[in-house]
Structures are given as C-alpha cells and as structure tokens.
Design a protein around this motif. Structure first.
Motif, PDB file in Angstrom:
ATOM      1  N   LYS A 140       0.827  -1.208   0.000  1.00  0.00           N
ATOM      2  CA  LYS A 140       0.000   0.000   0.000  1.00  0.00           C
ATOM      3  C   LYS A 140       0.860   1.255   0.000  1.00  0.00           C
ATOM      4  O   LYS A 140       0.657   2.164  -0.821  1.00  0.00           O
ATOM      5  CB  LYS A 140      -0.907  -0.030   1.226  1.00  0.00           C
ATOM      6  N   ASN A 141       1.837   1.318   0.893  1.00  0.00           N
ATOM      7  CA  ASN A 141       2.675   2.506   0.989  1.00  0.00           C
ATOM      8  C   ASN A 141       3.571   2.678  -0.232  1.00  0.00           C
ATOM      9  O   ASN A 141       3.840   3.803  -0.664  1.00  0.00           O
ATOM     10  CB  ASN A 141       3.534   2.436   2.260  1.00  0.00           C
ATOM     11  N   HIS A 169      -3.903   7.662  -1.335  1.00  0.00           N
ATOM     12  CA  HIS A 169      -3.912   7.361   0.099  1.00  0.00           C
ATOM     13  C   HIS A 169      -5.335   7.338   0.642  1.00  0.00           C
ATOM     14  O   HIS A 169      -5.679   6.491   1.480  1.00  0.00           O
ATOM     15  CB  HIS A 169      -3.081   8.403   0.846  1.00  0.00           C
ATOM     16  N   GLY A 173      -5.400   3.569   0.533  1.00  0.00           N
ATOM     17  CA  GLY A 173      -4.785   3.444   1.849  1.00  0.00           C
ATOM     18  C   GLY A 173      -5.785   3.642   2.974  1.00  0.00           C
ATOM     19  O   GLY A 173      -6.992   3.399   2.825  1.00  0.00           O
TER      20      GLY A 173
END
Length: 204
Positions: A140-141, A169, A173
């Motif tokens: 994800k990051n 994000h 995220g």
C-alpha cells in the motif's frame, strides 16, 4: 512577461523571492524553514551535516559570498563542471531514496506497535502475540509513493504529484479512516481526554 514564457523557466531572482517570502511568512507561525526541494538538504546530510549549525554556517557563507563577490560569484559557480553537479545530484537522490525506503519499513513497525498497544489496552495481555500483514502495508505505501513520484516525473509538477498521492492514500490506503477518526476526535476532544484519563486510572 514574454508570451513564450513557460512554467519551466524560472529566474534566480524569482526563486530567491519565492523562498524568502515562504520563510518570512511561515516561520513566524511555527513552520520549519522551506525551500523548493529536498535535494540540497539530503546532500548536506549525506556529506556529514547533522545539526542546525551546518545550515547556519552555509547560509552565512552564501551571504558573505553575495556581499563581497556579487555577480562575480555567479561566474565562479557557473565554472563548476556539469559532471561534478551530476555526481552531487546522484548522491542526493540516493540519500532521498534510502530515506524513503527506510520510512516504508518504519510504517510497518509503527503499525505493529499500534496493534500491540490496542491489544494491551483491550485485553490486558502484553504477552499475546499479534502481527500485522507487513506485505500488505508495504504494498500500500509503496503504491502511494510510486504514484506520487511517477506523476511528479511525468508532469514535472510537484503539487500534481502530491495531490495524486493524497487521492491514492484516501482511496487505497487508510486516509479516509484516518480522516474520520481525526474528525471524531476533533469533534469530541473532551471525550477522548476523559477516556484516556479513565484508562490511566484503571491501570493504576
């Protein structure tokens, strides 16, 4: 202003005025000193700068250079070979990449620490082992970082990259969940403080 002027053409004077105004306006409000990039700071750190004194010394040197040499300083700086500047740029870039990769792994450790705190606060068992999905967090990051960097490189617009990374994000995220939690805490700060106080009294 010339009609043939593009966004990529910025004079030294404009950059100096822009950076000066940013710091004169934002620093009195508590902001860190700002500039238009992190490459210079990364290069200074890579070559040994570790304290604010190094920045003060560098700034003082630049002021003395401008006062005593004036326009001659530009001739001296323009005489530096492009290859030397290229090597310095590569070194600064590698420093930024190393910092970014380190922050990706720090996020996993941070998630693990937060999970352990929740387990202890809810179940009171510090010995219970619960682990996060480190691969999912890294994926994800990394996606957010790659989208941000990709848009900046492709469009050569830093703010477009920042907005793109923020959107990813929020959607991919935990941005939306973090925003909701922030809004709840912002709406009921007394409730959060009383809950924390209750937990401290219960632990005592």
């Amino acid at each position: 202003v010339s009609k043939r002027r593009t966004d990529m053409v910025v004079t030294r004077r404009e950059v100096s005025i822009s950076v000066g105004l940013m710091n004169l306006i934002l620093c009195p409000l508590g902001s860190m000193p700002n500039c238009h990039g992190a490459g210079g700071l990364a290069g200074q750190h890579r070559f040994g700068a570790r304290h604010g004194t190094s920045v003060a010394v560098l700034g003082s040197f630049k002021i003395l250079l401008a006062v005593f040499l004036g326009g001659s300083a530009l001739t001296l700086l323009d005489a530096l070979p492009v290859a030397v500047l290229g090597v310095m740029l590569v070194i600064a870039g590698l420093e930024l990449v190393g910092t970014g990769v380190g922050m990706l792994f720090e996020c996993v450790q941070k998630e693990q620490d937060q999970l352990n705190e929740r387990v202890v606060s809810e179940y009171g068992n510090a010995n219970q082992e619960v682990s996060v999905n480190s691969k999912a967090i890294l994926r994800k990051n990394a996606l957010i970082s790659m989208v941000t960097a990709g848009v900046i490189i492709a469009l050569q617009k830093t703010h477009y990259g920042a907005i793109s990374g923020w959107v990813v994000h929020m959607v991919y995220g935990d941005g939306f969940l973090q925003f909701v939690n922030w809004a709840k805490n912002r709406r009921n700060p007394n409730k959060q403080e009383s809950g924390e106080e209750e937990e401290r009294r219960h632990d005592g």
